[in-house]
Enzyme design. Structure first.
Site, short mmCIF file in Angstrom:
data_model
loop_
_atom_site.label_atom_id
_atom_site.label_comp_id
_atom_site.label_asym_id
_atom_site.label_seq_id
_atom_site.Cartn_x
_atom_site.Cartn_y
_atom_site.Cartn_z
N LYS A 1 60.36 -13.01 49.78
CA LYS A 1 59.38 -13.53 49.28
C LYS A 1 60.04 -14.56 47.99
CE LYS A 1 56.94 -11.48 45.99
NZ LYS A 1 57.14 -12.17 45.07
N ASP A 2 60.94 -13.88 47.39
CA ASP A 2 61.63 -14.78 46.44
C ASP A 2 62.93 -15.69 46.99
OD1 ASP A 2 60.56 -13.38 43.92
OD2 ASP A 2 61.14 -11.62 45.08
N HIS B 1 59.88 -3.22 48.78
CA HIS B 1 60.89 -2.61 48.39
C HIS B 1 61.48 -1.54 49.68
CE1 HIS B 1 59.30 -4.02 44.35
NE2 HIS B 1 60.64 -4.52 44.64
O1 PAF Z 1 63.84 -9.59 42.69
C1 PAF Z 1 63.98 -8.70 41.77
O2 PAF Z 1 63.33 -7.91 41.60
C2 PAF Z 1 65.00 -9.18 40.63
O3 PAF Z 1 65.04 -10.57 40.28
C3 PAF Z 1 66.42 -8.82 40.93
C4 PAF Z 1 67.12 -9.20 42.17
C5 PAF Z 1 66.14 -7.14 40.96
C6 PAF Z 1 67.17 -8.95 39.84
O4 PAF Z 1 66.92 -8.51 38.44
#
Ligand code: PAF
Length: 284
Positions: free
Chosen positions: A151-152, A37
């Site tokens: 990652k997602d 993050h």
């Molecule tokens: O990846 C995440 O942390 C969540 O899916 C997001 C994009 C903040 C939506 O809640």
């Protein structure tokens, strides 16, 4: 760093910056922040005058038997990290602020085709929950640019599709996955791992990378590679949901000569870990 909880306060703050001609970047998160993050916020810092981060554990994207209640919440530590990264504004709404009529009665954003494959096949409704909250957050912040982790990968693709299809004038930037020194992709859910499970966890990246090496060496037998990766994870002690090779631009069938993405989701004790690696496949 300023902090706001209400949507009106958020809008007022960002509108002021817009009136002053400032470029706004946005990083939506569910908190329990780690270096991945941090990297999103750092990238955001380099591309805008103002950086907004949201922390909201979105109930709409969790299934009834998933970890919404247990999802790690570490607001004090998160704040320290964001202060150090020179974030301008932190938005931490309550559930009632985001779903004032309740979740069930709220309009939703559904992205057909992409939302029911891979993770979507195992987490029904998850991506509608993600696309809905991200759309709401983007409409509230109205940033010029927003940042999401690769990652997602499927989530990123679904958000890009929603933003394009719903004509939102926002640039979406995907940021490379941050990894621990042993290769494990950083994730808030790594917290769930016992020391023994943590020691096993890097095998996920190892198997993805083995498939990448094979593909880049010219192996286009994608079905056999998928099966080998799935079985290797199973034998190592994971419960994999899928180990799949897809076209990196569409998540459709992979084509020899195109860029592909190898994606997996595997349970390791309480944690369901996901990861992916891209590979340049070769023509035979
Ligand atoms: O990846 C995440 O942390 C969540 O899916 C997001 C994009 C903040 C939506 O809640």
């Amino acid at each position: 760093m300023e902090s706001v909880v209400g949507v009106d306060d958020l809008r007022r703050r960002v509108q002021q910056w817009r009136r002053d001609g400032e470029r706004v970047a946005f990083v939506p998160t569910m908190g329990n922040l780690h270096a991945g993050h941090g990297n999103l916020a750092k990238q955001a810092r380099t591309q805008a005058d103002r950086v907004v981060v949201s922390i909201f554990v979105n109930p709409l994207q969790f299934g009834p038997n998933e970890d919404f209640a247990a999802y790690p919440r570490t607001p004090a530590e998160d704040r320290v990290l964001l202060e150090a990264l020179n974030v301008d504004l932190l938005f931490t709404p309550e559930v009632a602020e985001m779903y004032p009529r309740g979740q069930a009665a709220t309009a939703r954003v559904q992205v057909p085709d992409l939302d029911n494959i891979l993770c979507g096949a195992f987490r029904p409704g998850h991506f509608t929950g993600v696309a809905t909250i991200v759309t709401k957050l983007l409409n509230l912040v109205q940033p010029d640019v927003a940042f999401f982790g690769e990652k997602d990968f499927q989530q990123l693709m679904i958000i890009r599709r929603a933003v394009t299809d719903l004509c939102m004038p926002i640039e979406i930037v995907g940021v490379q996955t941050m990894r621990e020194p042993d290769g494990l992709a950083m994730s808030s859910r790594n917290r769930y791992l016992t020391p023994q499970q943590r020691a096993l966890a890097p095998r996920i990246y190892d198997e993805l990378d083995l498939a990448r090496v094979a593909i880049e060496a010219g192996n286009n037998d994608f079905g056999a590679l998928e099966q080998a990766g799935f079985e290797a994870l199973q034998q190592a002690g994971f419960q994999p949901d899928y180990f799949s090779i897809r076209d990196a631009a569409t998540l459709g069938e992979p084509q020899a000569g195109a860029e592909v993405v190898i994606l997996t989701a595997a349970r390791n004790g309480r944690a369901r870990l996901i990861d992916n690696v891209r590979a340049a496949s070769r023509m035979r």
